[in-house]
Design a protein around this motif. Structure first.
Motif, PDB file in Angstrom:
ATOM      1  N   SER A  21       0.819  -1.212   0.000  1.00 17.18           N
ATOM      2  CA  SER A  21       0.000   0.000   0.000  1.00 17.18           C
ATOM      3  C   SER A  21       0.853   1.261   0.000  1.00 17.18           C
ATOM      4  O   SER A  21       0.435   2.302  -0.507  1.00 17.18           O
ATOM      5  CB  SER A  21      -0.932   0.014   1.218  1.00 17.18           C
ATOM      6  OG  SER A  21      -0.220   0.259   2.415  1.00 17.18           O
ATOM      7  N   ARG A  80      -2.841  -0.305  -6.931  1.00 19.98           N
ATOM      8  CA  ARG A  80      -2.737  -1.125  -5.721  1.00 19.98           C
ATOM      9  C   ARG A  80      -3.508  -2.433  -5.840  1.00 19.98           C
ATOM     10  O   ARG A  80      -3.032  -3.486  -5.413  1.00 19.98           O
ATOM     11  CB  ARG A  80      -3.237  -0.338  -4.510  1.00 19.98           C
ATOM     12  CG  ARG A  80      -2.189   0.502  -3.825  1.00 19.98           C
ATOM     13  CD  ARG A  80      -2.617   0.872  -2.422  1.00 19.98           C
ATOM     14  NE  ARG A  80      -3.970   1.382  -2.373  1.00 19.98           N
ATOM     15  CZ  ARG A  80      -4.288   2.618  -2.018  1.00 19.98           C
ATOM     16  NH1 ARG A  80      -3.335   3.494  -1.709  1.00 19.98           N
ATOM     17  NH2 ARG A  80      -5.539   2.999  -1.963  1.00 19.98           N
ATOM     18  N   ASP A 112      -7.163  -3.060  -0.726  1.00 14.78           N
ATOM     19  CA  ASP A 112      -7.107  -1.810  -1.497  1.00 14.78           C
ATOM     20  C   ASP A 112      -7.981  -0.756  -0.839  1.00 14.78           C
ATOM     21  O   ASP A 112      -7.583   0.411  -0.681  1.00 14.78           O
ATOM     22  CB  ASP A 112      -7.567  -2.085  -2.928  1.00 14.78           C
ATOM     23  CG  ASP A 112      -7.517  -0.842  -3.807  1.00 14.78           C
ATOM     24  OD1 ASP A 112      -6.706   0.053  -3.536  1.00 14.78           O
ATOM     25  OD2 ASP A 112      -8.290  -0.781  -4.785  1.00 14.78           O
TER      26      ASP A 112
END
Length: 412
Positions: free
Chosen positions: A128, A136, A328
């Motif tokens: 991240s 991502r 995410d």
């Protein structure tokens, strides 16, 4: 212009060392699949009950590792925490190989689980921080591929080593984890500059957003609880359902895992690439719908056993959509200072599902039968889907989330 699959794969270069380390470490998970029989073979004084106690401590240590990961990451660099986890596994399994005392084995197994699980939330956190928001989700899918590929290799090697000599299993695990620590230590993983959620929220008039980080995270955690419960069932009760309830041969259990593994390894990357333009909300709702249908279909296997494989294909499709988008979204709603903590809570949430799902589902299966039990699972998932649809309509409980066109990646 949207990046092609090849460009997106090339764009994983910033986390290439992490992906390699994860693959090697998961390929070295050799002792755990055979841990119970290893103890029974090598420690004749241990009863079945005490072996169960020892093996169970791995899960307890894993949960503690999930919750502790954020606190450790606040005190040392995340990469160092992961390396400590790798080295801890190597040292602990070697200590287990020479230990004979019951309570020593109990303590060492708990430490082993702690170090093993410590790496997971830290790996997600490093992704991240290293990958831009628009890429991502694809990166998280790549991490899952690394995990699943390794978990397919490890037990295969372990079976060969066990036939040669069970004492080789701790050494194989230790060597693999030492190699993983070396690979990660040499890897250059640079965190990119990302604004906290306070900054992005302020640009769209979401006043008071800093006070809403906790609300968003815990609301999301509550809405996705059914996912963790449902996806714990195939691994924890799948064999009981097929062999005991359906009275089918064990080959059907193997077929379920074969379908799941084959799809994850061959399809997940391409599927997530194709869905990159969708918002997190739309992606999660599609995955939730696939999971709901797939687990309901599991209950119809008494009528036709082949439906097990069709159902597995459907809920695996949901798995491949859901599990990259959840971290995410957590990355998107978590300020930088809370990313590691929230990723730790996320992985702990999954492990709690593994603990409690069989405790709840097996009595239901025995009492209500296949159709009703799996329909209840589907109903729980449908409730989670509707809850997610509601909370994702508000920036207060969901944050900023809009469809985006993914630009072509620039290789690092």
């Amino acid at each position: 212009m949207k990046a092609g699959l090849r460009e997106n794969i090339a764009g994983l270069r910033p986390i290439r060392g992490l992906l390699t380390a994860v693959t090697v470490s998961r390929s070295a998970v050799m002792l755990f699949p055979f841990y119970g029989v290893y103890l029974a073979t090598d420690r004749h004084e241990l009863t079945v009950g005490t072996i169960g106690l020892i093996v169970g401590m791995f899960g307890i240590g894993s949960l503690v590792g999930d919750f502790a990961s954020g606190a450790l990451a606040a005190r040392m660099p995340e990469k160092r925490v992961a390396i400590v986890g790798f080295l801890g596994v190597a040292a602990t399994v070697l200590a287990i190989s020479v230990s004979t005392e019951l309570w020593t084995l109990v303590a060492l197994t708990a430490i082993w689980g702690f170090c093993y699980e410590l790496v997971n939330p830290i790996a997600y956190t490093m992704v991240s921080r290293a990958m831009p928001e628009e890429h991502r989700r694809f990166a998280f899918a790549a991490v899952r591929l690394a995990i699943n590929a390794g978990m397919g290799i490890g037990p295969l090697i372990a079976g060969i080593l066990f036939k040669v000599n069970p004492e080789l299993l701790p050494w194989g695990t230790a060597i693999g984890y030492l190699a993983s620590a070396f690979i990660l230590a040499r890897a250059r993983i640079v965190s990119i500059s990302q604004p906290d959620d306070e900054d992005t929220s302020a640009t769209v008039g979401d006043d008071g957003a800093p006070a809403r980080h906790g609300l968003r995270f815990w609301t999301f955690a509550a809405a996705t609880t059914p996912i963790h419960f449902a996806y714990a069932l195939p691994t924890t009760v799948g064999s009981v359902y097929v062999i005991h309830t359906l009275d089918q041969p064990a080959g059907w259990v193997s077929a379920i895992f074969a379908v799941n593994s084959f799809m994850v390894i061959t399809v997940e990357i391409a599927l997530n690439h194709a869905m990159l333009g969708l918002s997190r909300r739309s992606t999660l709702l599609i995955g939730y719908a696939c999971a709901t249908a797939g687990f309901v279909f599991m209950g119809f296997a008494p009528a036709a056993t082949w439906l097990l494989l069709a159902a597995t294909a459907v809920w695996t499709l949901g798995e491949m959509i859901i599990y990259p988008v959840m971290p995410d979204h957590i990355s998107a709603i978590s300020p930088n200072r809370l990313k590691a903590r929230n990723m730790g809570f996320y992985t702990a949430h999954y492990n709690l599902g593994v603990v409690f799902a069989p405790l709840v589902f097996l009595p239901l299966l025995d009492e209500l039968g296949a159709v009703a039990s799996w329909s209840l699972v589907g109903g729980l998932l449908l409730a989670g889907l509707l809850t997610t649809a509601v909370i994702s309509n508000s920036t207060r409980t969901w944050g900023v989330d809009r469809p985006r066109q993914v630009p072509a990646l620039v290789e690092a």
